[in-house]
Structure formats: C-alpha cells, structure tokens
Write an enzyme that holds these catalytic residues in place. Structure first.
Site, PDB file in Angstrom:
ATOM      1  N   THR A  10       0.851  -1.197   0.000  1.00 21.65           N
ATOM      2  CA  THR A  10       0.000   0.000   0.000  1.00 21.65           C
ATOM      3  C   THR A  10       0.884   1.243   0.000  1.00 21.65           C
ATOM      4  O   THR A  10       0.662   2.180  -0.772  1.00 21.65           O
ATOM      5  CB  THR A  10      -0.927   0.003   1.227  1.00 21.65           C
ATOM      6  N   GLU A  31       0.887  -6.555   8.683  1.00 23.04           N
ATOM      7  CA  GLU A  31       1.873  -7.200   9.561  1.00 23.04           C
ATOM      8  C   GLU A  31       1.804  -6.588  10.956  1.00 23.04           C
ATOM      9  O   GLU A  31       1.910  -7.277  11.965  1.00 23.04           O
ATOM     10  CB  GLU A  31       3.275  -7.047   8.977  1.00 23.04           C
TER      11      GLU A  31
END
Lengths: 751, 156
Positions: free
Chosen positions: A525, A710
């Site tokens: 992103t 994450e």
C-alpha cells in the site's frame, strides 16, 4: 481538502464474488491436458544420510519419474534472497542426500495421478543413516554436533546506540527478563502448491501463489541455468500466505520436473508436508534488561536475542536484524544495545512470517515494559506514555525517520475507549477461587517497506483506453488481503475514473513491469500505492494537457468528473475516451505513462492492543473476553479491509500468546504435524476485536496511508500475556502461555 | 460400483471406486473444484458440503457412503443467477479475504440457517467452529450471518 470519492470508503472486493461462489481457480484446481502430478518425499529423520531404492516404486503404472539428489542440478541457493544483489549464504539444494530436518526434501515422485504418486511413494525404500540431531538453541550453542562446517552459529551482529553501560550506572532500577517465542506455522488454509509448464512462446511458466514473482524467477533460472527472460512466473490466486509462501520452496523443483519432462507438472502438498516441509516463524530466546530512573524514564536497554534459524541459512541474518531494528523505533531510548545471534538446528528452516521479527521482539520486551511499570508502581500505560516516541522522532540507529508517529495517541485513545483505568483498578475484584481476571496491554511497531535496508522501488505502466477504462500494470501480489481493491481505490481517486473501469495486474514476469522487492515487508500500500498515485497524477495531467491542446482551453478552466473532462465555461462534455482517441489521431501519441517510483521514506506504523482475560486456575485455560486494537495507520484506504487485517492479525497474535507452537521432540520429530495437533484459534475461542483507527496522514503515504497487515500481528500476544500476568500476579515470559505453562506458574507461586 | 446421487439438484450416476473420498469425487469426477482441501482430516472444514441437510467434511466421507444421498456444494447455492443470501452477506460484510476457507465456511452457515433461520451469535460460532480461517479472525464472517438474522427479524 477535496472530498475523496474512493479513498476512505469500505468498498466491496471484486474478487469476492467468484470466491463466494467457488468459481475462483486456485493452483490446486488447475488442470492441463496431459498434466502430471508430483509430490515431494520428505525426510522422516532430522539428521541423516539418505539412500533411496526406487526400483520397485518405478514399476507403479503411471509413474513418469522419481528424482533424487543424484538427478538434480547441484546448484546451491538461498531461497530467502529476492534479488541478485543479496549475497546470502547459499546452502539449499532442490533435493538432498543428507537430511537436515524432519521434512527436508529428499525425492520427488511424478506420475499421472495423485493415487499413482502416493502409491509409488509407499514403495520407495529409504535407508536413513542417522546422525545425531541438534534440536533447540541450547544444544546448537554447545557446538558438540555441527550441522554445517565449523559452527552452528549462523549469524551474529550487534547494534549500538549511546552507551548502555553508562546508562546502567545512572539507573535507579534495572529490570531483567528472559523469554522465549515458538516456531509458528503460518497455517494458510491453502496448502503449498505450484504448477510448471511451457507456454506457446517457449517460456517455462511457474504458476504459483507467491509473494515475490521475480524471486521465483531468479531461483528457477539460477538452479536450471536458463536465462531469466525464459522463466515466466505468474502469480496465481493466493489461498493465504502470511509469509509462508514468500520464499520459493516448491517452485525450483517443480520447474525442474517440467523442464526435464517437457510436460505440465502440478506439485501439491498435504497439510503435514506444509507443516513439516516448508518454513516457520523463527523461534527465539530473548534476554532483556532495562535501566530506568525512578521518575519512570528509560535510560538504556540491552536486548540479547538468539534465533533458531533451522536447518538452512535462509533468512537467519535478515530476521535477526529486522527484529533488532524494530526495538529502536517504539520507545525513546538514548542508550540501547542489541546483540543478535542466529543458530542452525536440525529443525525446519525459518522463513518470513507476518510481522517478521516484530512479534518475537515485542513479545518479550513488552512484558519487560510491564514489569518495569510494576517495579515503579506505575500504571503500564502511563509508563509507556512517558517513553514512547513522538511525532517526527528520529531512529537513533540512522535508519529512516519514524515519521508521523501517533503511538501515544493510540495509547491515550485506547485507555479511554477500553475504560482502562477503572478496569485495571477493579477487575481483580471479579476474581474468585477458580477464575482470575485481568487486563493488559502492549504496543508494537512495524515498517513500511525496505527503504534504508534494500532497494525499494517499483515500475508502473498506466494507460487510459478509448472506452474510458484504465489499466495499471504493476508487479503486485494480492495475498488475499484485498490489495488489488485498495490499489484500485487509489488509482480511481487519482484518475477520477469509476473504480469498475480500472483493472490492475498482478505479477507476471513476462508482462508486468519490474518491482524491486515483491509483496512483503509491508510495502505494497505504501510503496506500490504511492507509485500508482504518482503515475495517476502524471497521467491525469497528460490527459488534461491533451484536452487543452485539442480544445484550445486554458488549463485553469478544465474540470474532470468520473471519466468525463470538460471546460467549466462550456456545456460540452467529453469522455476521457474521446480525448484518448482524438489525441492519438492528432498527436500520434497514446494516453499512457510509465514510471519508476522510488520509495521516498520508510516510516513506522504503530498499534496498541488492550485485552481482558479470564484465567481458569484449575485448568490453565485462558478466555480472552474483550479486546481492542488501536492502530496508527495514517489513513485507511478501505476501512473494511483494514479491519479485516486487524482482526486476522489478532487471531495470529492470540494464537502465539496461547496455543500455537511447533512441537519438536529431542529427535527432531514434529509432533504437531497436523491441524488436530497444531491449534489455530477457531470461531468459539476468538473474541470480537474492537478497532479504533488513528488517521492522521503519513506524509509520504498515498493519501496519507501506511501499513497495517503485519503490524496487526505484533501487539496482541504480549498484551494477552500482560493481562494474564496481571490476573495471576505472575511473570510469564514463555510464548505460548499454554495451560501447562500457566498451571506450572500457579503451582510455583502457590496461588 | 455404480453410484447414484443428487448433486446440486442434478442426478449423477457414475461407475466409481466406492472408497474414493467424496471430496475427490466432487473435485475430480465432477470438476466441482469450489470445495477445497486444507487438512485431509476433518479439522479445517475447507471441504465442507451439505449431505442431506447436514454439513459434513467431504474429506472424511467416502463416496460409497453417500450413495443415494442429496449433496449440496458451494456451486449449487446460486439459483437462476441470484446469489444465496449467505454469499451476498459474506461479500458485503468483507467476510472473504483469501477465499480458500470461504466455500466450506458458507456451507456450514448454510446448513445452520437451513435448520435454524435465526441463530444466536453463539449458535453461529458453534456452527463454524470446525471451519478454520487464518485471514479474518472470524469477526466479519459472524457479522455476515448476524446481518441475515437481523434482516429476517426486521422483516417480520
């Protein structure tokens, strides 16, 4: 600021229609004319020289080939390298005649059907000449049995900021903790699978649910000694990875079989193969000591980390350093020493796993932070607020700047929303003979790409067609997170084209532009989205210029809306497509752009996780009753997808806190080699995760966005352990805190 | 052995080894690859199909055992181009990420709603306790079914 049409909206994923109806074709669903099936034979011994008699197995009808070590190229590689500039220690072969862990690849059986292959495998005669195995860090350190050449030490490096010894002298207290984190199985529900075949252009095609197509291409070309441009990696639909499918495991060997046999070959794994024969999160032992003054300021910290690297080098150096570097980006610690060492053991190799070092590092250090607060008789949130980094903080190691850090706000907002103070003060009143209640929290940080450590750039080609549709060619990989939807929202916003009219490629090394590092390191992103925004901005400027030239309109009069472009002083409307066609006709040029986008920064993402637990003191079972995740995300491009990441990340983290570990005995046998023995959290054990997003614009992120997927795995595990420790007044630092661990602590304390 | 069974409202008759797993029969013989294999031991639920109105793990059932039975797979939910309400709710609520557990998850929810049109949250959780998902943390899956129940209650 102009109101955004696509960014910030919880838009539905286009691919979810086919996924909901079972139409999506994953690699395991693929069939080709005359396709062969292949399965690996994995070692049942942790450390042994192997001889295989395949004569009887070869007689099974339909068996096409059985490959062992003697048949394959002896090209050593390191599967964790993703571009040729990384010169890692190369110690892997596609098939081995010495097994170094239970699950090591020792043969490949190829036949006309799965039944044929399974039958032949049962007829292989495998003779193991056993060697003494090295299991666990303690044994590895002794160097009595050496797996590789001279020592089991695979990697060693330290990071130093300031002077920890001086900080110690000034400290009022030094709080020490030692903890361990387990090997964790990624547990993507789709088992590893890969298809290799030749296409009509003569490419050796590797169709694989992978995270870095160019990494697959590089290793296949290297092992088979064929040109890179003859190897075509096509990223297939991914049934979950979490890092487990990041390093090429099946790809080089299935490519070899297809190349030798000149046939399409589908290599499949069952769950036991995946658990034992791929990679896991690296287990660690972490010793931390923190020097503080009585006012509650951290003066210095020393963190010693030992990483169980497993049988091959893979990412031993990278994960150790990734873990270490994160420790400099959460708290303002003027003097800090990190010493990281990785060791070889006869267990499955370490691999990338969601959070990449952050979950391990934060696991033990965040418990230590709670212990400091306890020592100082401070609230753990208040103690953190005194020490967490501020906006614009510098990374004292010299790594890229931390950026618009909002972790303090995460903690403050979370305290309020979770009713922290009151709960912390009163929850123990609920505890009775059998059940103990507690609340706990933890913080965490993770990155946004590779800038500062490795080349981080991506190439993008963007084109508007004559029908107003646009195509964005970029080498990304949707791992199931909805990456393509997120990127489409960015493209739609930038181009001002309806999202349904935009298509974005996934990586295909024969077709898509080069990407330096793949879909890993929380970079998509932030970096690839940034690239699309940049390309979209330039392409839209080109379109507007074309319109001005064609219609003789001054640029300040031009406006666009949903694929239409017009002169605001005129009633005449033009579609983007009209302009594309007219521009081509009159100026002999297409409405496209290609650019290479270098990541401008690598800020930190942050989260604070709050949890309430109920501990059964009789059984050691823990119920997570309530939890809240507060994320510093810059901006949510698609809040619904962001929530999905945070909820899934919490499931991963809670698993690490309570259940998940690869159980490996002293012989190296993997006891948890199926889902009945390796527990991931199911629906009845999973609490609802409440979510608050702090959206305060990360300066270089596309529309202010930064990473989440994450990050979401980092803080939950220590938060749960802190809550348990608060409930029981224990100091558990062992992950996972299984019923056995908890009951032992209870017995030890006599509570 | 000649096996006759109904699959997604169509009669299927095949000469097949009765010890073949139902999962393999669906995927290989009938090319219904929407049903997935994740663990081969009935733990993950990716292979869930509905046999005579009950959700079962098709990796643990042999095709000989379902001779004459009525099987519903993920491919059979869409009717006349219209998605099942569960499929719609999963899509709208963002309950699908990688999608590999989705067919089995939807079939478990379908079996639940077939016998219990307005399940409680706990009943929803229990109906999918044998379906593992690594992406979503289950929250949005549960919310998708809750949305159906809410709509049903509102329409009364």
């Amino acid at each position: 600021m102009k109101e955004l049409k696509y960014v910030g909206k919880s838009l539905v994923r286009e691919d979810s229609y086919d996924k909901a109806t079972g139409k999506t074709i994953y690699v395991g669903d693929m069939k080709r004319t005359d396709m062969l099936y292949a399965k690996l034979v994995l070692s049942e011994k942790a450390h042994a020289d192997i001889e295989i008699d395949r004569s009887e197995a070869m007689l099974v009808e339909g068996i096409e080939a059985i490959y062992t070590h003697e048949d394959v190229p002896k090209v050593f590689y390191n599967s964790a390298e993703w571009y040729p500039g990384i010169k890692g220690i190369r110690d892997e072969l596609i098939l081995n005649n010495r097994a170094r862990f239970v699950g090591d690849r020792i043969a490949l059986v190829v036949g006309s059907s799965k039944e044929t292959v399974e039958k032949a495998i049962s007829k292989l005669k495998i003779i193991y000449k056993e060697l003494k195995p090295v299991i666990g860090l303690k044994q590895a350190r002794k160097d009595e049995v050496i797996i590789k050449e001279n020592t089991n030490l695979a990697f060693s490096k330290s990071i130093n900021v300031g002077n920890y010894e001086e900080a110690l002298k000034k400290a009022d207290y030094v709080i020490k903790d030692i903890g361990t984190t387990p090997k964790v199985h990624h547990a993507a529900i789709e088992p590893h699978v890969c298809l290799a075949e030749f296409d009509y252009q003569g490419n050796l095609v590797i169709c694989t649910p992978c995270q870095v197509a160019t990494q697959v291409q590089m290793h296949v070309a290297n092992v088979l000694n064929i040109p890179l441009n003859k190897v075509r990696t096509v990223k297939a639909v991914m049934g979950g990875s979490f890092g487990g499918k990041s390093q090429p495991i099946l790809e080089p060997i299935v490519a070899f079989a297809a190349w030798k046999l000149n046939r399409a070959v589908l290599l499949y794994m069952d769950r036991t193969d995946v658990i034992t024969g791929t990679v896991s999160r690296n287990a660690t032992e972490i010793a931390v000591e923190t020097a503080v003054n009585k006012e509650g300021k951290i003066l210095g910290r020393k963190v010693e980390v030992r990483v169980d690297g497993g049988a091959y080098n893979t990412n031993a150096s990278n994960v150790t350093m990734a873990l270490g570097k994160k420790l400099y980006r959460l708290y303002d610690i003027p003097n800090q020493t990190f010493e990281g060492k990785a060791y070889y053991t006869n267990t499955l190799p370490g691999g990338t796993c969601r959070g990449y070092g952050s979950p391990q590092g934060h696991a033990v250090t965040e418990v230590n932070i709670d212990n400091i607060a306890k020592k100082l008789n401070m609230d753990p949130c208040e103690f953190r607020l005194l020490n967490l980094v501020d906006e614009g903080a510098k990374d004292l190691t010299g790594a890229p700047e931390i950026g618009n850090a909002k972790i303090k706000e995460c903690v403050k907002v979370g305290m309020e929303a979770f009713n922290w103070k009151e709960k912390r003060d009163t929850i123990k009143n609920k505890s009775a003979d059998r059940y103990a209640y507690g609340v706990g929290m933890a913080c965490g940080t993770h990155g946004n790409g590779y800038k500062g450590a490795y080349p981080d750039f991506t190439n993008v080609d963007m084109r508007i067609y004559a029908d107003e549709g646009a195509i964005v060619k970029i080498g990304v990989h949707d791992l199931g997170c909805g990456t393509i939807t997120t990127l489409k929202q960015i493209a739609a916003e930038t181009l001002d084209i309806n999202m349904e009219k935009i298509r974005i490629t996934e990586a295909d090394t024969f077709v898509t532009p080069y990407d330096s590092a793949g879909t890993q390191a929380s970079r998509v992103t932030y970096v690839c989205g940034g690239a699309i925004k940049e390309a979209g901005k330039k392409l839209k400027a080109k379109l507007i210029n074309a319109f001005c030239k064609l219609k003789n309109v001054p640029i300040e009069n031009v406006e666009t809306a949903n694929g239409y472009i017009y002169d605001k002083n005129s009633t005449e409307e033009h579609t983007y497509g009209d302009i594309v066609t007219e521009y081509e006709k009159h100026f002999s040029e297409s409405m496209s752009i290609s650019l290479e986008y270098k990541s401008p920064a690598n800020p930190a993402s942050f989260a604070a996780f709050f949890a309430e637990v109920k501990v059964d003191k009789y059984t050691g079972l823990v119920d997570v009753i309530d939890c809240l995740a507060v994320h510093d995300i810059g901006r949510a491009i698609n809040p619904m997808l962001v929530e999905g990441q945070i909820q899934g990340g919490a499931q991963f983290g809670l698993g690490m806190a309570l259940y998940e570990q690869m159980k490996i005995n002293k012989n190296g046998d993997v006891k948890s080699n199926s889902f009945s023995k390796y527990h991931i959290i199911n629906s009845t054990s999973m609490p609802k995760v409440k979510i608050i997003l702090i959206e305060d614009n990360e300066p270089y992120g596309p529309y202010g966005a930064k990473s989440v997927g994450e990050m979401a795995t980092v803080a939950p595990a220590p938060a749960i352990i802190n809550a348990i420790n608060f409930a029981l007044d224990t100091n558990i630092t062992t992950f996972p805190a299984t019923p056995e661990v908890i009951v032992n602590e209870i017995l030890k304390k006599g509570i | 052995m000649i096996i006759k069974l109904m699959v997604n409202d169509k009669m299927v008759e095949r000469d097949v080894d009765p010890t073949k797993r139902l999962l393999d029969f669906l995927r290989e013989d009938l090319n219904l690859t929407g049903t997935k294999e994740g663990c081969s031991e009935g733990e993950c639920g990716a292979c869930t199909v509905i046999v005579n109105d009950k959700a079962v793990a098709s990796c643990c059932v042999l095709v000989g055992q379902v001779n004459g039975d009525n099987i519903l797979t993920i491919e059979g939910l869409e009717k006349n181009g219209e998605l099942d309400i569960i499929q719609k709710a999963f899509i709208e609520k963002g309950a699908i990420q990688c999608g590999f557990c989705t067919p089995g998850m939807i079939m478990s929810c379908k079996a639940l709603l077939m016998k219990n049109p307005k399940p409680t949250v706990d009943e929803i959780k229990r109906s999918i306790e044998g379906n593992l998902c690594r992406c979503t943390g289950y929250t949005k899956i549960i919310e998708a079914v809750q949305q159906i129940v809410e709509e049903r209650c509102n329409n009364e």
